[in-house]
Scaffold this active site. Structure first.
Site, mmCIF file in Angstrom:
data_model
loop_
_atom_site.group_PDB
_atom_site.id
_atom_site.type_symbol
_atom_site.label_atom_id
_atom_site.label_comp_id
_atom_site.label_asym_id
_atom_site.label_seq_id
_atom_site.Cartn_x
_atom_site.Cartn_y
_atom_site.Cartn_z
ATOM 1 N N SER A 120 11.120 18.706 8.334
ATOM 2 C CA SER A 120 10.018 19.218 9.164
ATOM 3 C C SER A 120 9.566 18.232 10.235
ATOM 4 O O SER A 120 8.854 18.621 11.153
ATOM 5 C CB SER A 120 8.824 19.587 8.276
ATOM 6 O OG SER A 120 8.203 18.423 7.756
ATOM 7 N N LYS A 179 3.068 15.089 8.260
ATOM 8 C CA LYS A 179 2.899 15.862 9.498
ATOM 9 C C LYS A 179 2.254 14.988 10.576
ATOM 10 O O LYS A 179 1.827 13.866 10.324
ATOM 11 C CB LYS A 179 2.023 17.096 9.251
ATOM 12 C CG LYS A 179 2.495 18.000 8.127
ATOM 13 C CD LYS A 179 3.851 18.631 8.378
ATOM 14 C CE LYS A 179 4.333 19.419 7.155
ATOM 15 N NZ LYS A 179 5.708 19.926 7.334
#
Length: 475
Positions: free
Chosen positions: A90, A136
């Protein structure tokens, strides 16, 4: 790829050495002075002290405690860095699967730590991550408004410059923040996204990240060593052309199917037309559901309008500005979608990538439809049941046709007599066709299926009429 250097080990151990030297400098000085001295008593004392600090278990325990307290203090206060392993894709291209990243611990006791800023990389864990640690990048800060439109992120209405993302125009909405919808970040929360927007489960789906759930942080101004990996993704500026090359995508899917010992899918023009029709109606009615609740236009209808027919079929609509590579990665990264591509019963595939508006928001909608033929393989007992029904009907038909020879009874009950003969003949005709279809191992047509559904009602009506007519003495 270069292995990360554990720079956090340098500073704490260097400081620890200096502290230990200062603490034990008087002892060292005493021992060296005694060694040079000729005083045997002092020499014995020095040896004893040396043995205590060298071999005594108590000394080892005390040394360990001192080390843990000093190093733990550096870590707890955020002075030292700690390695965190990256799991998944990701955050590509910035971070790759399996690599280690040196990050600062983040907690409320770090009273001198810097404030979180846009671009910082964080790790966090809460109930929404199912106990897994997510990595993230901070995109929205408290008080800022975030919205996603046309494949881009906007902060307070301004396009966000994102040199770190994996693909140009690759950000699409999710279940928490959909396309062209705005959210305002609450105080003490952040809005975080993965750099690889196509394959990231982030704030678009799980919502805001409470600051209290942040475990580690790497500040944006410390990411210079990562910038060489950034793609600085740009595009040609043409926002009205679909990005998906369907032929390339089907080739990738068929390669995957070959690896799983499955036959390749054929890109069928009629099924692609069906996907196009469905996509148009989905955008028009904002209805991406399988049941087509709002549009009233399910896949069965789009296939019919496109002149395509098959017995097993399914579809998978997805919003996003996907290229062939992006769509393939997305479909194979999620098990449910991967299963859709690997169904052995499918032989045809149809794909439509449509640029349109959804709630006055420009989007690309990709609709994949797959279909195939599987023989029904009816049970022998089911076929035999229909044959038994047919034989019974054929057996009783002559006796009911004979009612016309009893003129008074027939004329007095003509409507009911004609109706029972009509039902028996209708059921015989239908049973014969159903049996033929089943014995040929073919699927019943929609008309034949309706006959099956109606047969029980016809049987009950027939029995009622028979009971009524048999109550008379025929003459």
């Amino acid at each position: 790829m270069k292995k990360p250097r554990f720079r956090f080990l340098r500073s704490p151990i260097f400081i620890l050495k200096k502290v230990l030297i200062i603490l034990f400098l008087p002892l060292y000085h005493f021992i060296f002075k005694v060694i040079k001295s000729k005083d045997r008593l002092l020499l014995k004392i020095a040896k004893t002290i040396g043995l205590i600090f060298i071999v005594s278990p108590l000394s080892l325990i005390l040394d360990s405690i001192i080390f843990v307290l000093i190093f733990g203090g550096f870590y707890f206060l955020g002075i030292a860095k700690t390695p965190v392993q990256i799991i998944g894709y990701s955050m590509t291209p910035t971070l790759t699967n399996g690599q280690y990243l040196l990050v600062h611990p983040y907690n409320n006791f770090m009273f001198w730590h810097k404030k979180i800023e846009q671009g910082d990389i964080i790790t966090f864990e809460d109930s929404k991550t199912d106990g897994k640690m997510y990595v993230k990048r901070v995109i929205g800060l408290p008080g800022e408004t975030v919205d996603i439109k046309n494949g881009f992120v906007y902060i307070n209405g301004k396009l966000l410059d994102e040199p770190y993302i994996s693909k140009y125009r690759s950000t699409y909405g999710g279940t928490f923040l959909s396309e062209c919808q705005s959210v305002k970040v609450p105080s003490n929360d952040v809005f975080a996204l993965g750099d690889n927007r196509i394959r990231s489960q982030d704030s678009r789906f799980i919502g805001f990240i409470p600051e209290k759930d942040i475990i580690n942080i790497l500040y944006f101004d410390e990411q210079g060593f990562l910038k060489s990996r950034w793609t600085k993704a740009t595009g040609n500026g043409n926002l009205n052309t679909p990005l998906l090359n369907t032929n390339d995508y089907v080739a990738m899917v068929n390669k995957l199917r070959a690896q799983n010992n499955l036959k390749p899918l054929t890109l069928n023009p009629k099924l692609s037309k069906s996907a196009q029709l469905r996509a148009d109606m989905m955008l028009k009615f904002d209805d991406l559901t399988w049941t087509a609740t709002r549009s009233g236009y399910p896949m069965t209808k789009s296939m019919e309008d496109a002149g395509y027919y098959n017995v097993v079929y399914g579809e998978d609509p997805v919003l996003g500005y996907y290229t062939a590579d992006d769509l393939y990665n997305y479909m194979t990264d999620v098990n449910l979608n991967k299963d859709f591509l690997l169904k052995k019963d499918y032989q045809d595939i149809g794909i439509a990538a449509v640029i349109g508006d959804l709630n006055n928001c420009p989007v690309q909608l990709v609709v994949q439809q797959e279909a195939g033929y599987v023989p029904p393989n009816y049970k022998a007992s089911d076929i035999e049941s229909w044959k038994t029904s047919l034989a019974q009907l054929q057996n009783i038909l002559p006796s009911w046709e004979n009612i016309k020879n009893y003129s008074q009874t027939y004329n007095d009950n003509k409507l009911k007599a004609d109706r029972i003969l009509e039902i028996i003949n209708l059921r015989i005709s239908r049973d014969q066709q159903i049996i033929t279809t089943m014995e040929n191992n073919q699927w019943l047509s929609s008309e034949e299926e309706s006959w099956v559904a109606q047969d029980n009602a016809l049987y009950n009506e027939q029995e009622g009429l028979a009971k009524y007519l048999n109550s008379f003495i025929w003459k």
